[in-house]
Design an enzyme around this catalytic site. Structure first.
Site, PDB file in Angstrom:
ATOM      1  N   GLU A 421       0.907  -1.446  -0.231  1.00 34.52           N
ATOM      2  CA  GLU A 421      -0.158   0.032   0.091  1.00 34.52           C
ATOM      3  C   GLU A 421       0.841   1.230  -0.141  1.00 34.52           C
ATOM      4  O   GLU A 421       0.302   2.007  -0.694  1.00 34.52           O
ATOM      5  CB  GLU A 421      -0.906  -0.163   1.142  1.00 34.52           C
ATOM      6  CG  GLU A 421      -2.025  -0.775   1.256  1.00 34.52           C
ATOM      7  CD  GLU A 421      -1.838  -2.222   1.165  1.00 34.52           C
ATOM      8  OE1 GLU A 421      -0.600  -2.779   1.725  1.00 34.52           O
ATOM      9  OE2 GLU A 421      -3.290  -2.728   1.344  1.00 34.52           O
ATOM     10  N   HIS A 488     -12.518  -5.073   8.769  1.00 32.52           N
ATOM     11  CA  HIS A 488     -13.126  -4.759   6.630  1.00 32.52           C
ATOM     12  C   HIS A 488     -14.272  -3.928   6.947  1.00 32.52           C
ATOM     13  O   HIS A 488     -15.405  -4.124   5.859  1.00 32.52           O
ATOM     14  CB  HIS A 488     -13.766  -6.091   5.965  1.00 32.52           C
ATOM     15  CG  HIS A 488     -12.151  -7.062   5.498  1.00 32.52           C
ATOM     16  ND1 HIS A 488     -11.056  -7.895   6.878  1.00 32.52           N
ATOM     17  CD2 HIS A 488     -11.357  -7.378   4.829  1.00 32.52           C
ATOM     18  CE1 HIS A 488     -10.400  -8.124   6.459  1.00 32.52           C
ATOM     19  NE2 HIS A 488     -10.414  -7.830   4.587  1.00 32.52           N
TER      20      HIS A 488
END
Ligand SMILES: Cc1ncc(C[n+]2csc(CCOP(=O)(O)OP(=O)(O)O)c2C)c(N)n1
Length: 682
Positions: A421, A488
């Site tokens: 990322e 999540h």
């Protein structure tokens, strides 16, 4: 220390004495003409002389901080001279030689260090923390590692443009311990990017010796793990540095690939001047003093009859005058007079919104389809825009938003990334430096935590610091109600609304999502674009088929009423609508913010002025969320109009849990109706 001595013994074998070093220089020098040999000398001498002057100024309290590169000049100078003027270099805090070899006027450098207007950051950042497109230099941010990934982005643009250019990026051996190093090398290797990763192994990272920094003999040995060619270069031998890097740079221009270069050298002074070198064994300093790159090279040039005494004096006098003149100009320049409007205006690159109206043709789309359609139309509009993310290519992304994109736009533009990322955010920054727009898909907004540093420190601050836009959209699939647990399900917009320099978009409907995405992409500033996963397939709307834009910073008034103002966004909008449908007697203004930065404060304050009551609904947990700021803002601006305290309704101050019962309890959804009715009855 053991390890460092080990490599020291190796190096000692090669460079025991000055005369051995001189022999080596002679071997390499046979290919170089005298002008080049003298240029190498002049270019090393200049940073040395500037530093000597700066050390005096530091003692006199005329500059704030100094990171010395004395003894390491051969690396900065040799690498810079091996690069073409149109090739980017990303230096660190000890690389003054990069700046001087690129011939930045000294008055500008001195103004930069004194925080004056004629520097490169308008007094907003210090020392070498700046970039300049004019000289193709992209300076570091304090966090060291992120620029390695930025170099990847610049190199990617070169590669895609089919430009035969190489990018050189520096870091110290301390910086190689950061995750950014690993990610950047991995990405560069997987994508075969033309980057020279230049590691200056100078023995210490602040007070930490190499033996406490990494556990292998040479940093160059790490190349094999990345599938990357690597070389060890004597960083104190200017001819070796220049000759080898020139050869390798030329080879990379013809055959794009990353190369890891480990320059063996030594930090002769403290980490910064105030910290001293008490922890460095005297023997090491003495050994390396004998290998001073400038002293040895000067001796070599004299031995070879290339540099005469008179010439040496002349060169030194010339540099002395240049330093003196530069300092005179910098000292004479007035100090900056702060003006808050000037500061605020530079946080973002100015962007004139272009209102593009859609035609009348519409189709019913789910939120997810509207985002996919908007993304596709922007990819058609910007032919060099790139999408990057995990599994976004053939697989179409985990939510299938980019399904079919590879077939239409090709793999160069729709790029699967390794699970890196940070380095992909950094690469997006690098693409922007080369004038390319990009979109990065965070697989889940939760994973922005792994790319947080470059978002909040690089993308957000770049325009304010040195006028370089970060033309990047980060797509953020977010939100709860999907029983996906603490990693999540977060809606983490508050991590970013806090940071000046980032725009934050958070649509609740397909129509808004498509139009706002188009504008987020048109806007040259970094935008975090939140997409609520629970709304992806549950919310449908008639959406114009062709391309259109909607402005950032304009809320939408979904319901109009007299008694209360409801402010919300994202899933909260749908929870509020449900509640109002269930309670038809409630007469409320319902404001869907649509974007959180810029925030439509007028819409909020005008409505509260009318209704006298305000309730703010957010899905995020309570403390530190945007509802708190909106509440404070209302309190400050509308206190006399309020008939009741402003009410915030937010999720519990716990991580978001997995199982339905717990998630339902956590989410603010089920608390809203009662809070609304209570406030109306106040
Ligand atoms: C992320 C981060 N952690 C710590 C620091 C503090 N710091 C600044 S420079 C430095 C040492 C860097 O060592 P190295 O990369 O070897 O470069 P050198 O200073 O030796 O040239 C440290 C620890 C920082 N700036 N950023």
């Amino acid at each position: 220390m053991f390890k460092f001595y080990l490599h020291l013994t190796d190096i000692k074998k090669q460079f025991m004495s000055r005369s051995t070093a001189t022999n080596l220089e002679m071997n390499y020098s046979s290919t170089l003409d005298n002008t080049t040999l003298l240029d190498l000398y002049k270019n090393m001498l200049k940073p040395r002389m500037i530093e000597e002057k700066m050390l005096i100024l530091l003692r006199q309290g005329k500059i704030s901080k100094w990171f010395s590169g004395i003894g390491q000049e051969a690396i900065s100078v040799g690498v810079t001279m091996a690069m073409q003027d149109d090739e980017y270099i990303l230096p660190m805090h000890r690389n003054l030689g990069v700046f001087t070899t690129r011939e930045i006027p000294l008055k500008r450098l001195f103004c930069q260090w004194q925080g004056k207007m004629s520097g490169f950051t308008k007094g907003r950042d210090r020392s070498f923390h700046f970039g300049t497109q004019e000289y193709k230099i992209v300076g570091m941010i304090s966090h060291l590692g992120p620029q390695l990934g930025v170099a990847d982005g610049i190199a990617l643009a070169h590669k895609l443009n089919k430009e035969a250019n190489v990018t050189a990026v520096f870091t110290g051996e301390g910086g190689t311990s950061e995750g950014d190093f690993h990610e950047a090398l991995n990405v560069a290797s997987v994508w075969q990017l033309p980057v020279l990763f230049c590691i200056e192994n100078n023995g210490y990272g602040l007070s930490t010796p190499t033996s406490e920094q990494y556990n292998c003999e040479n940093i160059a040995d790490k190349g094999i793990g990345y599938g990357m060619e690597s070389h060890i270069i004597d960083g104190n031998n200017i001819i070796e540095v220049f000759t080898k890097v020139s050869e390798l740079a030329e080879s990379v221009r013809n055959n794009p690939r990353p190369i890891l270069l480990e320059f063996k050298t030594f930090r002769m002074r403290g980490h910064e001047e105030a910290s001293g070198t008490k922890y460095v064994p005297h023997e090491l300093l003495e050994t390396w003093a004998e290998k001073d790159p400038l002293v040895n090279y000067q001796a070599f040039l004299k031995e070879q009859g290339i540099l005469s005494e008179e010439e040496e004096v002349k060169i030194k006098e010339g540099i002395m005058h240049e330093i003196h003149d530069g300092l005179e100009v910098a000292n004479a320049e007035e100090t900056i007079i702060p003006q808050s409007s000037v500061e605020l205006n530079d946080v973002f690159k100015s962007f004139v919104y272009q209102d593009i109206k859609p035609s009348n043709e519409t189709e019913e789309l789910r939120l997810i389809d509207a985002i996919a359609q908007g993304l596709k139309q922007s990819m058609e509009r910007y032919e060099d825009m790139i999408i990057m993310g995990q599994d976004v290519a053939e697989y179409g992304g985990v939510f299938k938003i980019t399904e079919g994109f590879v077939e239409q736009f090709g793999k160069d533009r729709v790029r699967n990334t390794p699970i890196c990322e940070s380095s992909i955010v950094e690469a997006a920054m690098g693409l922007s430096i080369k004038g390319r727009k990009s979109i990065m898909e965070m697989q889940f907004s939760d994973f922005a935590a792994s790319g947080f540093n470059p978002i909040v420190n690089y993308l957000a601050k770049s325009h304010y610091r040195w006028n370089q836009e970060a033309d990047v959209v980060v797509r953020m699939p977010c939100g709860g109600g999907v029983a996906a647990g603490p990693f999540h399900s977060q809606t983490n917009e508050a991590w970013f609304t806090k940071t000046p320099g980032l725009k934050v978009v958070y649509p609740a409907f397909p129509y808004d999502a498509k139009g706002l995405l188009a504008t987020a992409i048109n806007d040259p500033n970094p935008v975090l674009y939140f997409e609520h996963k629970a709304l992806y397939r549950s919310i449908r709307q008639e959406v114009p088929t062709d391309y259109y834009t909607l402005p950032l910073g304009k809320a939408s008034l979904l319901r109009e009423g007299q008694d209360i103002t409801i402010v919300t966004y994202g899933a909260g909008v749908h929870w509020a609508l449900e509640t109002l449908d269930k309670n038809p007697s409630v007469s409320a203004d319902l404001i869907d913010l649509r974007t959180l930065q810029p925030l439509d404060t007028d819409a909020i304050l005008n409505s509260v002025t009318k209704t006298g009551k305000a309730i703010i609904l957010q899905e995020d947990s309570l403390f530190g969320g945007i509802a708190s700021d909106i509440s404070a803002m209302i309190m400050e601006a509308c206190f006399e109009k309020l008939d009741a305290p402003v009410r915030r309704v937010a999720s519990m101050d716990t991580p978001i849990p997995f199982i339905d019962q717990l998630e339902d309890q956590y989410l603010s959804k089920n608390k809203f109706e009662k809070a609304l009715l209570d406030l109306l009855a106040y």
